[in-house]
Design an enzyme around this catalytic site. Structure first.
Site, PDB file in Angstrom:
ATOM      1  N   ASP A   1      39.842  40.598  25.729  1.00  0.00           N
ATOM      2  CA  ASP A   1      40.312  41.514  27.058  1.00  0.00           C
ATOM      3  C   ASP A   1      41.242  42.666  26.686  1.00  0.00           C
ATOM      4  O   ASP A   1      42.103  42.342  25.790  1.00  0.00           O
ATOM      5  CB  ASP A   1      40.884  40.603  28.009  1.00  0.00           C
ATOM      6  CG  ASP A   1      40.343  40.750  29.437  1.00  0.00           C
ATOM      7  OD1 ASP A   1      40.777  42.075  29.768  1.00  0.00           O
ATOM      8  OD2 ASP A   1      39.996  39.908  29.797  1.00  0.00           O
TER       9      ASP A   1
ATOM     10  N   ASP B   1      40.147  46.065  31.005  1.00  0.00           N
ATOM     11  CA  ASP B   1      40.607  45.574  32.312  1.00  0.00           C
ATOM     12  C   ASP B   1      40.820  47.070  33.068  1.00  0.00           C
ATOM     13  O   ASP B   1      41.640  47.754  32.420  1.00  0.00           O
ATOM     14  CB  ASP B   1      42.047  45.094  32.028  1.00  0.00           C
ATOM     15  CG  ASP B   1      42.707  44.489  33.511  1.00  0.00           C
ATOM     16  OD1 ASP B   1      41.825  43.639  34.005  1.00  0.00           O
ATOM     17  OD2 ASP B   1      43.832  44.891  33.872  1.00  0.00           O
TER      18      ASP B   1
ATOM     19  N   GLU C   1      35.627  47.239  33.073  1.00  0.00           N
ATOM     20  CA  GLU C   1      35.878  46.807  34.460  1.00  0.00           C
ATOM     21  C   GLU C   1      36.178  48.001  35.252  1.00  0.00           C
ATOM     22  O   GLU C   1      37.141  48.739  35.082  1.00  0.00           O
ATOM     23  CB  GLU C   1      37.055  45.940  34.510  1.00  0.00           C
ATOM     24  CG  GLU C   1      37.268  44.977  36.162  1.00  0.00           C
ATOM     25  CD  GLU C   1      38.234  44.498  36.427  1.00  0.00           C
ATOM     26  OE1 GLU C   1      38.402  43.575  36.978  1.00  0.00           O
ATOM     27  OE2 GLU C   1      39.476  44.871  35.896  1.00  0.00           O
TER      28      GLU C   1
ATOM     29  N   HIS D   1      36.982  35.521  36.757  1.00  0.00           N
ATOM     30  CA  HIS D   1      38.396  34.889  37.257  1.00  0.00           C
ATOM     31  C   HIS D   1      38.851  35.508  38.453  1.00  0.00           C
ATOM     32  O   HIS D   1      39.899  34.852  38.771  1.00  0.00           O
ATOM     33  CB  HIS D   1      39.145  34.837  36.028  1.00  0.00           C
ATOM     34  CG  HIS D   1      39.624  36.305  35.709  1.00  0.00           C
ATOM     35  ND1 HIS D   1      38.519  37.380  35.236  1.00  0.00           N
ATOM     36  CD2 HIS D   1      40.491  37.273  35.966  1.00  0.00           C
ATOM     37  CE1 HIS D   1      39.024  38.343  35.104  1.00  0.00           C
ATOM     38  NE2 HIS D   1      40.141  38.305  35.345  1.00  0.00           N
ATOM     39  N   ASP D   2      38.283  36.081  38.954  1.00  0.00           N
ATOM     40  CA  ASP D   2      39.050  37.029  40.180  1.00  0.00           C
ATOM     41  C   ASP D   2      38.294  36.764  41.499  1.00  0.00           C
ATOM     42  O   ASP D   2      38.384  37.201  42.587  1.00  0.00           O
ATOM     43  CB  ASP D   2      39.108  38.512  39.859  1.00  0.00           C
ATOM     44  CG  ASP D   2      39.966  39.111  38.763  1.00  0.00           C
ATOM     45  OD1 ASP D   2      40.934  38.153  38.913  1.00  0.00           O
ATOM     46  OD2 ASP D   2      39.608  40.143  38.368  1.00  0.00           O
TER      47      ASP D   2
HETATM   48  C1  NOJ Z   1      41.826  42.909  36.538  1.00  0.00           C
HETATM   49  C2  NOJ Z   1      41.840  41.467  36.393  1.00  0.00           C
HETATM   50  O1  NOJ Z   1      40.765  40.899  36.076  1.00  0.00           O
HETATM   51  C3  NOJ Z   1      42.635  40.559  37.110  1.00  0.00           C
HETATM   52  O2  NOJ Z   1      42.630  39.475  36.943  1.00  0.00           O
HETATM   53  C4  NOJ Z   1      43.976  41.177  36.914  1.00  0.00           C
HETATM   54  O3  NOJ Z   1      45.118  40.777  38.021  1.00  0.00           O
HETATM   55  C5  NOJ Z   1      44.151  42.707  37.153  1.00  0.00           C
HETATM   56  N1  NOJ Z   1      43.032  43.478  36.361  1.00  0.00           N
HETATM   57  C6  NOJ Z   1      45.402  43.276  36.761  1.00  0.00           C
HETATM   58  O4  NOJ Z   1      45.356  43.356  35.233  1.00  0.00           O
END
Ligand code: NOJ
Length: 568
Positions: A107, A208, A265, A341-342
């Site tokens: 990451d 990210d 992302e 994970h989100d």
């Molecule tokens: C996206 C990530 O996937 C998430 O888990 C994170 O909280 C935010 N970016 C901030 O870095």
């Protein structure tokens, strides 16, 4: 041969028919009993991942971090967080991955750092500190924040720092100050760090929120359209004016020097924009994570953000997948995912976890729907055994700051929802659903840890776990294993054209599409519902049933959550 297919073949990369497995290190496997997953735990499970057949492992951040946002707040980009291990463990991990013929993606979190990063510690000391410009500082306006932007994690996107009487921008938590990408020193510090990891053998980066790094020229107020207290940065910041310039510079300085795989992302990105970011000409990124299919169950009231209890309609999902498949075909490359994970667990969100039979059937059906599309599939830890949402019913069980802050903002502060309704929404959408520990077996704490897990284990681990999945030839695990193998063996999955089956556009229950190249056609049929349906599709005599989640083929009768793929 079609021009589009030719284009793709000319631009073939080593990873084109690869499948990625995402590991959330804190929740994967604890090896030392402290309740937190670690690198040695991952090392101990590499043979399991090899058995599944994945090609690439993506690790969520493992760098030194105060863990305000579970590692997305980095205080040292070139050190391992002590709870996860050390550099020697990392070396052993990467060697173990490479030794098994797999690759490692790290990451890259460079929209922001932790407020404990040495750059920020310097930056906040004085206005003339050499690191001042590494971050985004502004004067307040009439004793308030410089503008009305809200943070992704609730509250304002600015924090006042008395030391220098200015505010700094933080699109996420106050402990995650945004880096100032306008400053070339920031950019080159990041490229140096990336090259340093590449020299250690890292094979790629998942970047990210990378489309937030170029901020709008003027940081002016955004519109408020309803009950919301702050302007929505999701609409104001993504895809800023210098994005392509920055990514091309990064590509020249880093990616072009190594054989890497990169995925950015990029919330709030359309297919048109994706074509520029992830073009097959390879000047920026290899692919992006877009979020449109994750937002189809969203709200009409913007003040509630993602918090709701709606189930996504198949019609919306199909239209969206089709748009992206057709939109990028021959020009750019898709990433394919249901989970990360989100996001809540796919089987609970899009499938049916109400009973064991439907859980298994719908998990396989959803996997089929996704894995026959063009792009690179990402499997999130536990997805391959059909792990479900945890459905916490008390606020105290939640660990994630996004969930806790949203509860306080919507219930206690703005009174837009009552506590019971918000708890229901959290149980469906909280990021904690994805972060409960990996369920390895039916021993204490699901075999994740001998200590007290940092996040509660889903109580269904006694029936849903890896050990059990491995002893059952019909398990979701073996279905995923087969999907991965098919992607390796059948070029049509990688290079074939994508077409909806004629008449399928309006079907509320079945998603049916074809993939086709010069010599092979695949017909993919998936029933999104728990109903038995009658459907006619033209299947030529002699077509082979390539994969199905039922024991037999009932022809034009399509059973609950049935998935089948014909090859001819
Ligand atoms: C996206 C990530 O996937 C998430 O888990 C994170 O909280 C935010 N970016 C901030 O870095």
């Amino acid at each position: 041969m079609e021009r589009k297919v030719l284009l793709l073949m000319e631009n073939k990369h080593w990873w084109n028919n690869s499948v990625v497995y995402q590991i959330y290190p804190k929740s994967f496997q604890d090896s030392n009993g402290d309740g937190v997953g670690d690198l040695r735990g991952i090392i101990n499970r590499l043979d399991y991942l090899k058995k599944l057949g994945v090609d690439i492992i993506w690790l969520n951040p493992i760098y030194k971090s105060p863990q305000v946002d579970n590692g997305y707040d980095i205080s040292d980009y070139q050190a391992i967080n002590p709870t996860l291990g050390n550099m020697a463990d990392f070396q052993e991990l990467i060697d173990g991955i490479h030794h098994r013929g797999m690759k490692l993606v790290m990451d890259l979190v460079v929209n922001h750092t932790s407020d404990q990063h040495k750059w920020f510690e310097e930056s906040r000391k004085s206005k003339d500190n050499p690191y001042r410009d590494y971050y985004i500082w502004r004067d307040g306006k009439n004793g308030k924040e410089p503008n009305n932007w809200g943070s992704y994690f609730s509250g304002p996107a600015w924090k006042y720092d008395p030391e220098t009487d200015q505010y700094y921008l933080h699109l996420f938590a106050p402990q995650q100050p945004d880096l100032n990408w306008e400053n070339p020193n920031v950019r080159h510090s990041v490229y140096d760090m990336m090259n340093w990891w590449a020299a250690k053998g890292v094979d790629g980066f998942r970047m990210d929120v990378i489309n937030l790094i170029s901020k709008p020229k003027e940081l002016t107020d955004g519109p408020l359209t309803g009950d919301e207290k702050y302007a929505n940065v999701e609409k104001l910041v993504p895809n800023g004016p210098r994005m392509h310039e920055f990514l091309q510079e990064m590509n020249r300085n880093v990616m072009s020097k190594h054989k890497m795989i990169t995925v950015g992302e990029m919330p709030g990105t359309t297919p048109e924009q994706a074509k520029a970011y992830a073009n097959l000409d390879n000047k920026e990124l290899n692919m992006i994570f877009q979020f449109e299919h994750m937002g189809l169950d969203g709200n009409s009231n913007p003040a509630l953000g993602k918090w709701n209890d709606q189930k996504t309609k198949l019609a919306d999902l199909r239209a969206n997948f089709t748009k992206w498949q057709k939109g990028l075909m021959g020009t750019a490359w898709n990433s394919l995912y249901w989970n990360n994970h989100d996001q809540p667990r796919v089987v609970s969100r899009f499938g049916d976890d109400s009973n064991e039979e439907n859980r298994v059937k719908s998990a396989k059906m959803l996997a089929t729907m996704l894995h026959f599309q063009q792009g690179t599939p990402y499997i999130y830890e536990g997805e391959e055994i059909g792990m479900t949402n945890v459905y916490f019913d008390k606020l105290e069980d939640y660990v994630d700051l996004e969930s806790i802050n949203a509860y306080h903002q919507l219930v206690d502060d703005q009174h837009l929802l009552d506590g019971k309704t918000m708890l229901k929404y959290l149980s469906m959408h909280s990021r904690d659903n994805a972060r409960t520990p990996m369920q390895w077996d039916d021993s204490k704490n699901a075999g994740f840890s001998t200590g007290t897990p940092w996040e509660k284990v889903n109580p269904n681990y006694s029936t849903i776990n890896v050990e059990k999945a491995l002893t059952d030839q019909n398990s979701i695990f073996y279905y995923y294993q087969k999907l991965i193998k098919l992607r390796h063996e059948l070029p049509v999955i990688t290079n074939g054209d994508f077409q909806l089956v004629a008449g399928n556009e309006d079907d509320p229950a079945v998603f049916a599409y074809r993939r086709q190249n010069a010599d092979t056609t695949l017909l993919v049929i998936t029933n999104y519902t728990d109903q038995t349906l009658q459907r006619h599709y033209d299947v030529p005599d002699g077509a082979k049933l390539l994969i199905t989640n039922y024991a037999d083929d009932a022809g034009e009768t399509i059973r609950p959550y049935e998935a089948k793929v014909y090859q001819y």
